[in-house]
Design a protein around this motif. Structure first.
Motif, PDB file in Angstrom:
ATOM      1  N   SER A   1       0.789  -1.204   0.113  1.00  0.00           N
ATOM      2  CA  SER A   1       0.158  -0.045  -0.004  1.00  0.00           C
ATOM      3  C   SER A   1       0.776   1.357   0.077  1.00  0.00           C
ATOM      4  O   SER A   1       0.569   2.205  -0.626  1.00  0.00           O
ATOM      5  CB  SER A   1      -0.860   0.073   1.034  1.00  0.00           C
ATOM      6  N   ILE A   2       2.032   1.351   0.797  1.00  0.00           N
ATOM      7  CA  ILE A   2       2.721   2.650   1.022  1.00  0.00           C
ATOM      8  C   ILE A   2       3.668   2.457  -0.534  1.00  0.00           C
ATOM      9  O   ILE A   2       3.748   3.843  -0.827  1.00  0.00           O
ATOM     10  CB  ILE A   2       3.791   2.147   1.946  1.00  0.00           C
ATOM     11  N   LEU A   3       4.089   1.644  -1.171  1.00  0.00           N
ATOM     12  CA  LEU A   3       4.714   1.711  -2.357  1.00  0.00           C
ATOM     13  C   LEU A   3       3.661   2.468  -3.557  1.00  0.00           C
ATOM     14  O   LEU A   3       4.212   2.978  -4.155  1.00  0.00           O
ATOM     15  CB  LEU A   3       5.226   0.240  -2.954  1.00  0.00           C
ATOM     16  N   LYS A   4       2.433   1.890  -3.328  1.00  0.00           N
ATOM     17  CA  LYS A   4       1.288   2.575  -4.167  1.00  0.00           C
ATOM     18  C   LYS A   4       1.054   4.114  -3.824  1.00  0.00           C
ATOM     19  O   LYS A   4       1.023   4.936  -4.741  1.00  0.00           O
ATOM     20  CB  LYS A   4       0.011   1.751  -4.191  1.00  0.00           C
ATOM     21  N   ASN A   5       1.137   4.146  -2.728  1.00  0.00           N
ATOM     22  CA  ASN A   5       0.962   5.614  -2.120  1.00  0.00           C
ATOM     23  C   ASN A   5       2.450   6.491  -2.775  1.00  0.00           C
ATOM     24  O   ASN A   5       2.163   7.970  -3.081  1.00  0.00           O
ATOM     25  CB  ASN A   5       0.972   5.747  -0.672  1.00  0.00           C
ATOM     26  N   MET A   6       3.673   6.012  -2.948  1.00  0.00           N
ATOM     27  CA  MET A   6       4.624   6.542  -3.149  1.00  0.00           C
ATOM     28  C   MET A   6       4.357   7.069  -4.513  1.00  0.00           C
ATOM     29  O   MET A   6       4.951   8.045  -4.870  1.00  0.00           O
ATOM     30  CB  MET A   6       5.723   5.620  -2.930  1.00  0.00           C
ATOM     31  N   ARG A   7       3.834   6.524  -5.172  1.00  0.00           N
ATOM     32  CA  ARG A   7       3.870   6.609  -6.989  1.00  0.00           C
ATOM     33  C   ARG A   7       2.714   7.677  -6.913  1.00  0.00           C
ATOM     34  O   ARG A   7       2.967   8.483  -7.705  1.00  0.00           O
ATOM     35  CB  ARG A   7       3.270   5.229  -7.742  1.00  0.00           C
ATOM     36  N   GLU A   8       1.717   7.594  -6.231  1.00  0.00           N
ATOM     37  CA  GLU A   8       0.774   8.556  -6.347  1.00  0.00           C
ATOM     38  C   GLU A   8       0.978   9.895  -5.770  1.00  0.00           C
ATOM     39  O   GLU A   8       0.881  10.970  -6.241  1.00  0.00           O
ATOM     40  CB  GLU A   8      -0.665   7.953  -5.255  1.00  0.00           C
ATOM     41  N   TRP A   9       2.111   9.677  -4.847  1.00  0.00           N
ATOM     42  CA  TRP A   9       2.556  11.073  -4.386  1.00  0.00           C
ATOM     43  C   TRP A   9       3.614  11.708  -5.256  1.00  0.00           C
ATOM     44  O   TRP A   9       3.235  13.067  -5.413  1.00  0.00           O
ATOM     45  CB  TRP A   9       3.612  10.642  -3.038  1.00  0.00           C
ATOM     46  N   LYS A  10       4.350  10.953  -5.966  1.00  0.00           N
ATOM     47  CA  LYS A  10       5.314  11.685  -7.061  1.00  0.00           C
ATOM     48  C   LYS A  10       4.451  12.326  -8.217  1.00  0.00           C
ATOM     49  O   LYS A  10       4.634  13.361  -8.827  1.00  0.00           O
ATOM     50  CB  LYS A  10       6.043  10.497  -7.589  1.00  0.00           C
ATOM     51  N   ASN A  11       3.057  11.323  -8.479  1.00  0.00           N
ATOM     52  CA  ASN A  11       2.394  12.016  -9.584  1.00  0.00           C
ATOM     53  C   ASN A  11       1.627  13.453  -8.953  1.00  0.00           C
ATOM     54  O   ASN A  11       1.385  14.295  -9.825  1.00  0.00           O
ATOM     55  CB  ASN A  11       1.454  10.893  -9.835  1.00  0.00           C
ATOM     56  N   MET A  12       1.291  13.231  -7.876  1.00  0.00           N
ATOM     57  CA  MET A  12       0.556  14.537  -7.244  1.00  0.00           C
ATOM     58  C   MET A  12       1.419  15.696  -7.383  1.00  0.00           C
ATOM     59  O   MET A  12       1.180  16.843  -7.664  1.00  0.00           O
ATOM     60  CB  MET A  12       0.133  14.413  -5.710  1.00  0.00           C
TER      61      MET A  12
ATOM     62  N   ILE B   1       7.324   7.711  11.868  1.00  0.00           N
ATOM     63  CA  ILE B   1       8.631   7.935  11.573  1.00  0.00           C
ATOM     64  C   ILE B   1       9.265   7.225  10.550  1.00  0.00           C
ATOM     65  O   ILE B   1      10.266   7.676  10.143  1.00  0.00           O
ATOM     66  CB  ILE B   1       9.359   7.853  12.856  1.00  0.00           C
ATOM     67  N   LEU B   2       8.968   5.959  10.495  1.00  0.00           N
ATOM     68  CA  LEU B   2       9.661   5.337   9.392  1.00  0.00           C
ATOM     69  C   LEU B   2       8.924   5.651   8.005  1.00  0.00           C
ATOM     70  O   LEU B   2       9.668   5.268   6.981  1.00  0.00           O
ATOM     71  CB  LEU B   2       9.419   3.548   9.783  1.00  0.00           C
ATOM     72  N   ARG B   3       7.889   5.825   7.809  1.00  0.00           N
ATOM     73  CA  ARG B   3       7.183   6.070   6.548  1.00  0.00           C
ATOM     74  C   ARG B   3       7.306   7.583   6.186  1.00  0.00           C
ATOM     75  O   ARG B   3       7.759   7.913   4.964  1.00  0.00           O
ATOM     76  CB  ARG B   3       5.767   6.020   6.562  1.00  0.00           C
ATOM     77  N   ASP B   4       6.718   8.600   6.950  1.00  0.00           N
ATOM     78  CA  ASP B   4       6.822   9.938   6.299  1.00  0.00           C
ATOM     79  C   ASP B   4       7.790  10.893   5.866  1.00  0.00           C
ATOM     80  O   ASP B   4       7.847  11.511   4.984  1.00  0.00           O
ATOM     81  CB  ASP B   4       5.929  10.685   7.571  1.00  0.00           C
ATOM     82  N   PRO B   5       9.170  10.520   6.466  1.00  0.00           N
ATOM     83  CA  PRO B   5      10.363  11.314   6.175  1.00  0.00           C
ATOM     84  C   PRO B   5      10.800  10.848   4.763  1.00  0.00           C
ATOM     85  O   PRO B   5      11.211  11.688   3.725  1.00  0.00           O
ATOM     86  CB  PRO B   5      11.421  10.772   6.961  1.00  0.00           C
ATOM     87  N   LEU B   6      10.197   9.729   4.045  1.00  0.00           N
ATOM     88  CA  LEU B   6      10.459   9.405   2.543  1.00  0.00           C
ATOM     89  C   LEU B   6       9.723  10.250   1.859  1.00  0.00           C
ATOM     90  O   LEU B   6       9.976  10.870   0.754  1.00  0.00           O
ATOM     91  CB  LEU B   6       9.929   7.996   2.487  1.00  0.00           C
ATOM     92  N   PHE B   7       8.338  10.452   2.111  1.00  0.00           N
ATOM     93  CA  PHE B   7       7.298  11.239   1.475  1.00  0.00           C
ATOM     94  C   PHE B   7       7.778  12.675   1.607  1.00  0.00           C
ATOM     95  O   PHE B   7       7.807  13.330   0.404  1.00  0.00           O
ATOM     96  CB  PHE B   7       5.822  10.923   1.958  1.00  0.00           C
TER      97      PHE B   7
END
Length: 357
Positions: free
Chosen positions: A55-66, A86-92
């Motif tokens: 799910s996070i990998l999918k969110n990452m692709r959507e985030w870059k598109n956004m 803390i483990l997820r959000d700094p990547l975004f």
């Protein structure tokens, strides 16, 4: 201007979240900005653990598109200091900074804000990296501001306590309960870290002592059937589960409470606390996060000790026996919110912070 606001689902039937409540308040009250909601975060019925990776990998692709689609938008990133975030959000956030995007990071409590020393070396390293960024950080209280500035050495920290819409509460006239059983309530995520074990045990002992009360819970369980069947089994007709409430149903629930109990282990500044106080319910809460910036013990609420069933029993017994104290504290709680939490001023201050991104 356009603002990409990053938050969990705003649908209360899918996600019971204080961050979602804050986000909905901002979007509905800040008419100067055009908000674009980017949904990030596990829904209440979604599986966790390894299933979240896909799910996070999918969110990452959507985030870059956004980001590519909305190149001029400022980013309002909601960031609770929990392990998962803390483990997820700094990547975004890091992807946005690589693109030199303007960003405001909105901190929402979390266990590793008030218990930073308990974080692993790796989590501490991530947090120090994040708070070294030259972006505005929004915090909910003075205690949080001091921690972030002194421990994590953040430079641009702005105090902006949560706020609630007061339109319905303003028209409500509370008639205090002098003789009926005490209406004790909680609204939010029903979880161990919210002190539900202590609340359940306190209610069992109050019932055994034949102290009249009704306990009402609203929200979603973090783990299905972890608490609701136990409350129902042990308390019987003295327990009411209102389900997930929003809109007018939520207002009716808040109006029905004499006392709001929050035996939480950690918090930021809960929207549920402010909402209940605005209707004149007496807050009975642990003094964690930024709660102490709003609640003053014995003036507009009562503090209980963390993970301490006896203190819950003592405070609720006193409120039951002394209804004048119940009335006085409830009136002071209501006055605190109306005097200090003005939605118009909140939005003005938020827009000023956007201007400094």
């Amino acid at each position: 201007m356009k603002i990409i606001v990053v938050a969990p689902s705003l649908d209360p039937s899918k996600n019971v979240s204080g961050i979602s409540s804050v986000t909905k308040f901002i979007i509905s009250n800040n008419k100067e900005q055009e908000y674009i909601h980017f949904e990030l975060g596990r829904k209440d019925n979604e599986e966790g653990g390894i299933f979240r990776i896909f799910s996070i990998l999918k969110n990452m692709r959507e985030w870059k598109n956004m980001l590519n689609k909305e190149r001029d938008a400022i980013i309002h990133y909601n960031f609770p200091l929990s392990k998962a975030s803390i483990l997820r959000d700094p990547l975004f956030m890091g992807i946005a900074l690589q693109q030199k995007r303007k960003m405001v990071v909105h901190i929402h409590g979390g266990v590793f804000l008030t218990h930073y020393k308990e974080a692993s070396s790796f989590l501490k390293w991530i947090l120090k990296k994040v708070f070294s960024w030259n972006v505005p950080f929004i915090v909910l209280g003075e205690n949080e501001k001091n921690i972030i500035e002194q421990t994590l050495k953040a430079k641009r920290v702005f105090l902006l306590p949560n706020c609630v819409d007061l339109q319905d509460a303003e028209s409500f006239e509370r008639v205090y309960n002098w003789i009926e059983p005490l209406n004790i309530g909680y609204i939010g995520r029903i979880a161990v870290t919210k002190g539900m074990e202590n609340l359940l045990q306190a209610c069992r002992e109050l019932k055994a002592k034949q102290i009249p009360f009704i306990v009402k819970l609203a929200g979603a369980e973090e783990v299905k059937d972890s608490f609701l069947p136990l409350f129902d089994s042990y308390l019987g007709h003295q327990f009411i589960y209102a389900g997930i409430v929003s809109g007018e149903k939520k207002n009716i629930f808040l109006k029905s409470l004499d006392v709001f109990v929050l035996p939480s282990y950690f918090e930021g500044l809960p929207m549920s606390l402010l909402e209940c106080m605005s209707y004149g319910a007496v807050p009975v809460t642990t003094n964690v996060g930024s709660i102490g910036d709003v609640v003053e013990d014995c003036k507009n609420g009562l503090f209980i000790k963390m993970k301490d069933t006896d203190s819950i029993i003592e405070v609720l017994t006193n409120l039951n026996n002394d209804r004048k104290m119940l009335s006085r504290l409830g009136n002071e709680a209501r006055a605190t919110i109306f005097q200090n939490f003005n939605p118009h001023k909140y939005i003005q201050n938020l827009n000023a912070i956007y201007g400094m991104a």
